[in-house]
Every structure is written in C-alpha cells, then in structure tokens.
Design a protein around this motif. Structure first.
Motif, short mmCIF file in Angstrom:
data_model
loop_
_atom_site.label_atom_id
_atom_site.label_comp_id
_atom_site.label_asym_id
_atom_site.label_seq_id
_atom_site.Cartn_x
_atom_site.Cartn_y
_atom_site.Cartn_z
N PHE A 138 0.87 -1.18 0.00
CA PHE A 138 0.00 0.00 0.00
C PHE A 138 0.90 1.23 0.00
O PHE A 138 1.69 1.41 0.93
CB PHE A 138 -0.87 0.05 1.26
CG PHE A 138 -1.75 -1.15 1.45
CD1 PHE A 138 -3.09 -1.09 1.11
CD2 PHE A 138 -1.26 -2.33 2.00
CE1 PHE A 138 -3.92 -2.19 1.30
CE2 PHE A 138 -2.07 -3.43 2.21
CZ PHE A 138 -3.41 -3.36 1.85
N THR A 139 0.80 2.04 -1.03
CA THR A 139 1.61 3.24 -1.14
C THR A 139 0.71 4.45 -0.91
O THR A 139 -0.41 4.49 -1.45
CB THR A 139 2.24 3.31 -2.55
OG1 THR A 139 3.02 2.12 -2.74
CG2 THR A 139 3.14 4.52 -2.70
N PRO A 140 1.17 5.43 -0.13
CA PRO A 140 0.34 6.62 0.06
C PRO A 140 -0.08 7.18 -1.30
O PRO A 140 0.73 7.28 -2.22
CB PRO A 140 1.27 7.59 0.80
CG PRO A 140 2.22 6.68 1.53
CD PRO A 140 2.43 5.51 0.61
N GLY A 141 -1.37 7.50 -1.41
CA GLY A 141 -1.90 8.01 -2.67
C GLY A 141 -2.57 6.95 -3.53
O GLY A 141 -3.30 7.28 -4.46
N GLU A 148 -18.08 -6.46 0.43
CA GLU A 148 -18.33 -7.77 1.03
C GLU A 148 -17.39 -8.85 0.50
O GLU A 148 -17.18 -9.86 1.17
CB GLU A 148 -19.78 -8.22 0.74
CG GLU A 148 -20.83 -7.26 1.23
CD GLU A 148 -21.20 -6.16 0.23
OE1 GLU A 148 -22.24 -5.53 0.44
OE2 GLU A 148 -20.45 -5.92 -0.74
N ASP A 149 -16.83 -8.66 -0.68
CA ASP A 149 -15.99 -9.69 -1.30
C ASP A 149 -14.50 -9.51 -1.10
O ASP A 149 -13.73 -10.41 -1.42
CB ASP A 149 -16.29 -9.77 -2.80
CG ASP A 149 -17.67 -10.33 -3.07
OD1 ASP A 149 -18.04 -11.32 -2.41
OD2 ASP A 149 -18.39 -9.77 -3.91
N GLY A 150 -14.08 -8.36 -0.60
CA GLY A 150 -12.66 -8.19 -0.36
C GLY A 150 -12.17 -6.77 -0.45
O GLY A 150 -12.96 -5.82 -0.51
N VAL A 151 -10.85 -6.66 -0.47
CA VAL A 151 -10.16 -5.37 -0.51
C VAL A 151 -9.20 -5.38 -1.70
O VAL A 151 -8.41 -6.33 -1.85
CB VAL A 151 -9.38 -5.11 0.79
CG1 VAL A 151 -8.62 -3.79 0.72
CG2 VAL A 151 -10.32 -5.13 2.00
N ILE A 152 -9.29 -4.36 -2.53
CA ILE A 152 -8.38 -4.22 -3.67
C ILE A 152 -7.75 -2.85 -3.64
O ILE A 152 -8.30 -1.90 -3.06
CB ILE A 152 -9.10 -4.49 -5.02
CG1 ILE A 152 -10.22 -3.47 -5.26
CG2 ILE A 152 -9.64 -5.91 -5.06
CD1 ILE A 152 -10.86 -3.59 -6.63
N VAL A 153 -6.59 -2.74 -4.31
CA VAL A 153 -5.82 -1.51 -4.30
C VAL A 153 -5.34 -1.22 -5.72
O VAL A 153 -4.93 -2.13 -6.45
CB VAL A 153 -4.60 -1.62 -3.36
CG1 VAL A 153 -3.80 -0.34 -3.33
CG2 VAL A 153 -5.04 -2.01 -1.95
N SER A 154 -5.37 0.06 -6.09
CA SER A 154 -4.94 0.49 -7.42
C SER A 154 -4.11 1.75 -7.28
O SER A 154 -4.36 2.58 -6.41
CB SER A 154 -6.17 0.76 -8.29
OG SER A 154 -5.81 1.32 -9.51
N ALA A 155 -3.16 1.93 -8.18
CA ALA A 155 -2.35 3.15 -8.18
C ALA A 155 -3.14 4.36 -8.65
O ALA A 155 -2.81 5.49 -8.31
CB ALA A 155 -1.11 2.96 -9.05
N ALA A 156 -4.19 4.12 -9.43
CA ALA A 156 -5.03 5.21 -9.95
C ALA A 156 -6.49 4.90 -9.63
O ALA A 156 -6.87 3.75 -9.43
CB ALA A 156 -4.84 5.33 -11.46
N PRO A 157 -7.33 5.93 -9.58
CA PRO A 157 -8.76 5.67 -9.32
C PRO A 157 -9.36 4.79 -10.40
O PRO A 157 -9.03 4.95 -11.59
CB PRO A 157 -9.39 7.07 -9.30
CG PRO A 157 -8.38 8.00 -9.85
CD PRO A 157 -7.04 7.34 -9.80
#
Length: 159
Positions: A138-141, A148-157
């Motif tokens: 997880f990078t700031p920004g 309900e199905d989970g957590v995802i992360v992206s560098a851009a919206p």
C-alpha cells in the motif's frame, strides 16, 4: 457506493492488487473506497488518533500494525473521530476493540480481529510510507476499494 470489487477485478485485473482474504468486517459502512494514507506502527495507536483527528476528505487510513493480536489499535472513540473528520474507512493489520459501538458508526473498518486491551501510547511509528501485508504493498496516494468480497488496491482511481 456503486461499485463491486468483483466487477473492478474483472475490468481492471492488470491494474490492481488484491489483498489476501484476512480481514473481518466492522463498522456500519460495508462498502467504502478512497485514497490511501498509511501508518506503520506496533502496539501503539498514538499516530492513529493523531492522523484521524485531521480532515479525512474521504480518504482511507491503512494501518500496518505488524499483525499483532495482543492489543487493539482502534476503538470506538478513535472511530468516532474518524467519522467526525470524514474518513471513508480504516484498514488495520491488527486488532480493534469496541466492535459493537464501531458497528453502529457510518464508517468502513477492516481488521484481523478484536481485542479488549488498549495499546500503549508512546507516539512511535512511521507516517506515509509504503507498507506491505496481505500480499500487497500500500503506497500513500493509492486507491483502496472494499466491499463484502474483499479489498483491492490500485495506483489510480478505478471509478
């Protein structure tokens, strides 16, 4: 919120990271998203309180608590502070407490588990640095999406 993490994964799998299924769901907001702010600390929630006392502007606080199951890093007072300051959610690689009260608040919270013991308060930790747990950095920004199905992360919206 009008997203599903499953649909975002289908449409953007090459642009996102999926957090390992390790979190329990707390808070009255099952689905939440926002730009990531990070903390790295261990059994000391001073920086959690300090950060959530600032305007959240719909962001998500990601707390790398080292996976400790020996005390809580977020309780009802801190969660109430986050709601007051308009944070969208809190993800804790550690424990929370006061889960019944937190479940009644309009905020999304993910944590490994609950623990009744409060943390120490020495003000030790790092703010806004990349943190890694659940197979994801997880990078700031970054942008975080949870449902309900989970957590995802992206560098851009993604929305």
């Amino acid at each position: 919120m009008s997203f599903q993490t499953t649909d975002l994964c289908d449409a953007h799998s090459d642009h996102l990271r999926v957090v390992a299924p390790m979190f329990k769901q707390f808070g009255g907001q099952v689905k939440f998203s926002g730009q990531v702010v990070t903390l790295k600390l261990f059994e000391d929630n001073s920086l959690v309180r300090d950060t959530l006392a600032k305007p959240g502007a719909g962001r998500v606080l990601v707390v790398d608590g080292g996976g400790s199951l020996r005390c809580a890093l977020v309780g009802d007072q801190i969660a109430e502070l986050a709601v007051k300051n308009q944070w969208a959610g809190i993800v804790v690689y550690g424990c929370i407490r006061d889960s019944a009260a937190i479940n009644g608040l309009p905020i999304g919270v993910r944590a490994l588990d609950t623990h009744p013991l409060k943390s120490i308060k020495k003000g030790v930790g790092d703010v806004d640095i990349p943190v890694t747990f659940g197979g994801v950095t997880f990078t700031p920004g970054d942008w975080l999406y949870a449902d309900e199905d989970g957590v995802i992360v992206s560098a851009a919206p993604l929305l």
